[in-house]
Design a protein around this motif. Sequence first.
Motif, short mmCIF file in Angstrom:
data_model
loop_
_atom_site.label_atom_id
_atom_site.label_comp_id
_atom_site.label_asym_id
_atom_site.label_seq_id
_atom_site.Cartn_x
_atom_site.Cartn_y
_atom_site.Cartn_z
N GLU A 207 2.72 44.86 27.01
CA GLU A 207 2.70 44.63 27.33
C GLU A 207 1.76 43.93 28.57
N SER A 209 -0.20 42.83 30.71
CA SER A 209 -1.25 42.42 31.80
C SER A 209 -1.99 42.55 30.57
N THR A 210 -2.09 43.17 29.25
CA THR A 210 -2.78 42.45 28.13
C THR A 210 -1.96 41.22 27.39
N ARG A 212 -0.95 38.69 29.25
CA ARG A 212 -2.08 37.71 29.41
C ARG A 212 -3.40 37.85 29.65
N MET A 213 -3.97 38.34 30.12
CA MET A 213 -5.30 38.27 28.92
C MET A 213 -6.28 37.63 28.29
N SER A 216 -5.75 34.40 27.97
CA SER A 216 -5.69 33.41 29.70
C SER A 216 -7.20 32.83 29.51
N ASP A 221 -11.02 37.35 32.97
CA ASP A 221 -10.10 37.54 31.35
C ASP A 221 -11.55 37.15 30.22
#
Length: 264
Positions: A207, A209-210, A212-213, A216, A221
């Motif tokens: 995923e 977004s996950t 990247r979080m 980060s 984040d």
Amino acid sequence: MSKPDRPGGDATEFVRPSLVRLKLDLEQLETELYDGFRRRRDVLDWMQRLCVRTLGRTRQAFIENLSRQFRGRFDDSRERALLSAMLVPAARDRDIEAGTVDELRERLAATVIAPAYHRALRHLRKDAGEYIDSAQESKTSGHDPQVQRFIAMRPAVDELDENQSTVLEDVLDGFDEPRDILEWGRDMELATHGEVDGDLVRRCYVEPSTRRMLCSDASADERARELFAATYLLPAFNRGVRDLVGRAGEQPDEDKDPSTGAHL
């Protein structure tokens, strides 16, 4: 009239030291709660240790309620107040009166720690080994609860605690690259004793977004990773130690120099 001497001298008070060690560990956690925490992530660290030291007897409902404290938006001001009350004033994002802080911390001790301690003690008592030292050995006892390094005198539980602490710290710090998520996922499976959602690692990696979080450095984040840990890891930590404790045997830590507490 004096009591007759027992063969080998009088027994010391360290008869069932694992139960005393449990009591001492919970008292330490309660003291930390009353002192307050300097960072939000310190609350998560404390909760992880609470789960292990109550042998997984902390209620899942409370752990799930606590995870909502870390959300960015709050529909219930009481939940936000709970997290604020657990933090020292400099770490809070809202004002809260000192009297309210004391009341909420004491309420946590009464409604969360005390019942979990009761349940843990009742579970541990049936398997708590008895050790009797003579009076001559009282000052050099390897069964003194104060010198036991293993949680509840169970090395497997202590190992799980170390694994959980490492996994929690790693995810809160974030990862350098997506591949690190996969290695961390294997460690997480071990730390949760297989109680984590079996699809979690895949989702963390695929995923966008996950992923990247988790990789980060942004402040937002960092907050998101706190919520992630509170939502997905803490409940699994609690379930994992609960399952493990039913299989872990007691082992007194006798390999110490009792005069210094150092391991031999």
